[in-house]
Design a protein around this motif. Sequence first.
Motif, short mmCIF file in Angstrom:
data_model
loop_
_atom_site.label_atom_id
_atom_site.label_comp_id
_atom_site.label_asym_id
_atom_site.label_seq_id
_atom_site.Cartn_x
_atom_site.Cartn_y
_atom_site.Cartn_z
N TYR A 276 0.84 -1.20 0.00
CA TYR A 276 0.00 0.00 0.00
C TYR A 276 0.88 1.26 0.00
CZ TYR A 276 -4.52 -2.29 1.05
OH TYR A 276 -5.69 -3.02 1.01
N ALA A 277 2.13 1.10 0.41
CA ALA A 277 3.07 2.22 0.47
C ALA A 277 3.39 2.78 -0.91
CB ALA A 277 4.36 1.78 1.15
N GLY A 278 3.14 1.97 -1.95
CA GLY A 278 3.35 2.43 -3.31
C GLY A 278 4.81 2.55 -3.69
N TYR A 279 5.05 3.08 -4.88
CA TYR A 279 6.41 3.17 -5.41
C TYR A 279 7.27 4.18 -4.65
CZ TYR A 279 4.01 0.73 -9.17
OH TYR A 279 3.25 -0.16 -9.88
N ASP A 280 6.61 5.09 -3.92
CA ASP A 280 7.36 6.06 -3.12
C ASP A 280 7.71 5.51 -1.74
OD1 ASP A 280 7.24 7.95 -5.15
OD2 ASP A 280 5.30 8.73 -4.45
N CYS A 281 7.26 4.29 -1.45
CA CYS A 281 7.54 3.63 -0.16
C CYS A 281 7.11 4.51 1.01
CB CYS A 281 9.01 3.26 -0.05
SG CYS A 281 9.53 2.08 -1.32
N ASP A 282 5.90 5.04 0.93
CA ASP A 282 5.34 5.85 2.01
C ASP A 282 4.59 4.91 2.96
OD1 ASP A 282 4.10 7.59 3.72
OD2 ASP A 282 2.99 8.68 2.18
N TYR A 283 5.30 4.43 3.98
CA TYR A 283 4.71 3.41 4.86
C TYR A 283 3.68 3.98 5.83
CZ TYR A 283 7.88 0.19 2.71
OH TYR A 283 8.52 -0.58 1.76
N SER A 284 3.46 5.28 5.78
CA SER A 284 2.35 5.84 6.54
C SER A 284 1.01 5.41 5.91
CB SER A 284 2.43 7.37 6.58
OG SER A 284 2.20 7.92 5.29
N LEU A 285 1.07 4.90 4.67
CA LEU A 285 -0.13 4.44 3.98
C LEU A 285 -0.48 2.99 4.31
CD1 LEU A 285 0.53 6.01 0.45
CD2 LEU A 285 -0.95 6.88 2.27
N TYR A 286 0.31 2.35 5.15
CA TYR A 286 0.01 0.98 5.58
C TYR A 286 -1.40 0.96 6.16
CZ TYR A 286 0.70 -3.60 7.78
OH TYR A 286 0.60 -4.93 8.15
N PRO A 287 -2.24 -0.01 5.77
CA PRO A 287 -3.65 0.03 6.17
C PRO A 287 -3.86 -0.09 7.68
CG PRO A 287 -3.11 -2.10 5.19
CD PRO A 287 -1.93 -1.20 4.96
N GLY A 288 -4.79 0.70 8.19
CA GLY A 288 -5.13 0.64 9.61
C GLY A 288 -5.98 -0.59 9.91
N LYS A 289 -6.34 -0.73 11.17
CA LYS A 289 -7.05 -1.93 11.61
C LYS A 289 -8.39 -2.10 10.90
CE LYS A 289 -7.83 -4.50 15.89
NZ LYS A 289 -7.69 -4.46 17.37
#
Length: 377
Positions: A276-289
């Motif tokens: 979910y982090a995408g190609y920019d590796c933005d791990y804040s986009l990791y899905p919540g619960k």
Amino acid sequence: MGATSNICDYATEAPRITSSSSSISDVPYSRLTVQTSLSLPEMTPRIIELCKELFKNWSKQDDSCFHVETVSGGITNLLLKVSVKAESGDTESVTVRLYGPNTDYVINRERELHAIKYLSAAGFGAKLLAVFANGTVQSFINARTLVPADMRIPNLAAQIAKELHRFHQVEIPGSKEPQLWNDIFKFYEKASVLEFVDGEKQKKYRTISFTEIHDELVELKELTGRLNSPVVYAHNDLLCGNIMANDEQGKLHFIDFEYGSYNYRGFDIGNHFNEYAGYDCDYSLYPGKDEQYHFFKHYLQPDKPHMVSVKDLEALYVETNAYMLASHIFWALWALIQAKMSPIDFDYLEYFFLRYNEFKKQKGGCLSLAQSFLQGS
């Protein structure tokens, strides 16, 4: 699916691949190699020559009847769409997939080709039409490739979950031993003895503590082993680029099974969530619960998602987020090997630190969650 279903009927009696894998013995094979370093105009005559050798009904076509275009170019493979206009005026298309240089260091090609036959029979991916020295020819899928934002759309996430449930039901003949830790420790052995000609790269590489990584692996393997994650045939690389959608038909296609193997269910789902982090590796986009629970409901009971129990959701949540950590280490070690072996212009060494640092950032919370769950169960 492109109009390619009849191509195998006219395939040449090409030399058979010298492999014990029965799943690839019944498709045409060519010894030709197509260099991925060539520009598309330079590559095109070689691609045309390849297709003429492999498919009898194309062998006498004039080169002007062929059209070759790039479908995608990732950091592992190059995909080309080859279209041929027949005398009838109809156009047939196939996908030519060129393996990235030196990818055999991290990919078991025989394992991949063995599985494709059975996955294709179950309705997954493109049909394998032919094999050549450094790639495959497959049927063309008429669909768009997803982008990272697509995976967060609730309806699409539910579709992906249902399709992954179906994917995990496929039986591939052979050993059912999960490959995660075998592969990770193989990566570890290769990654821990590298030497770089580039002085700056070597200096950065030497800052890595492989003793620390080994200890992390041993601890994580022991903990995840206690979670009893079911062993399934897993995709292991379910990023948006490996999911295609035909929006008109409402159909999803999983593609590119080069990392596929029998593996832990939790790893496949946790790895997907990392993407979910995408190609920019933005791990804040990791899905919540809540997002994860939505996915789990459609994965566990595709026909009756509302019937999934809270207990089952909690268990899969713990399982997935523990194996999510393994996903980070897997791709971190993979990146180190690529940093040495791949000629592709990508900063694999930096990618190692990105993934390993994210592992360390998430480790405490995920391990505490798993330990609390195990103590309470």
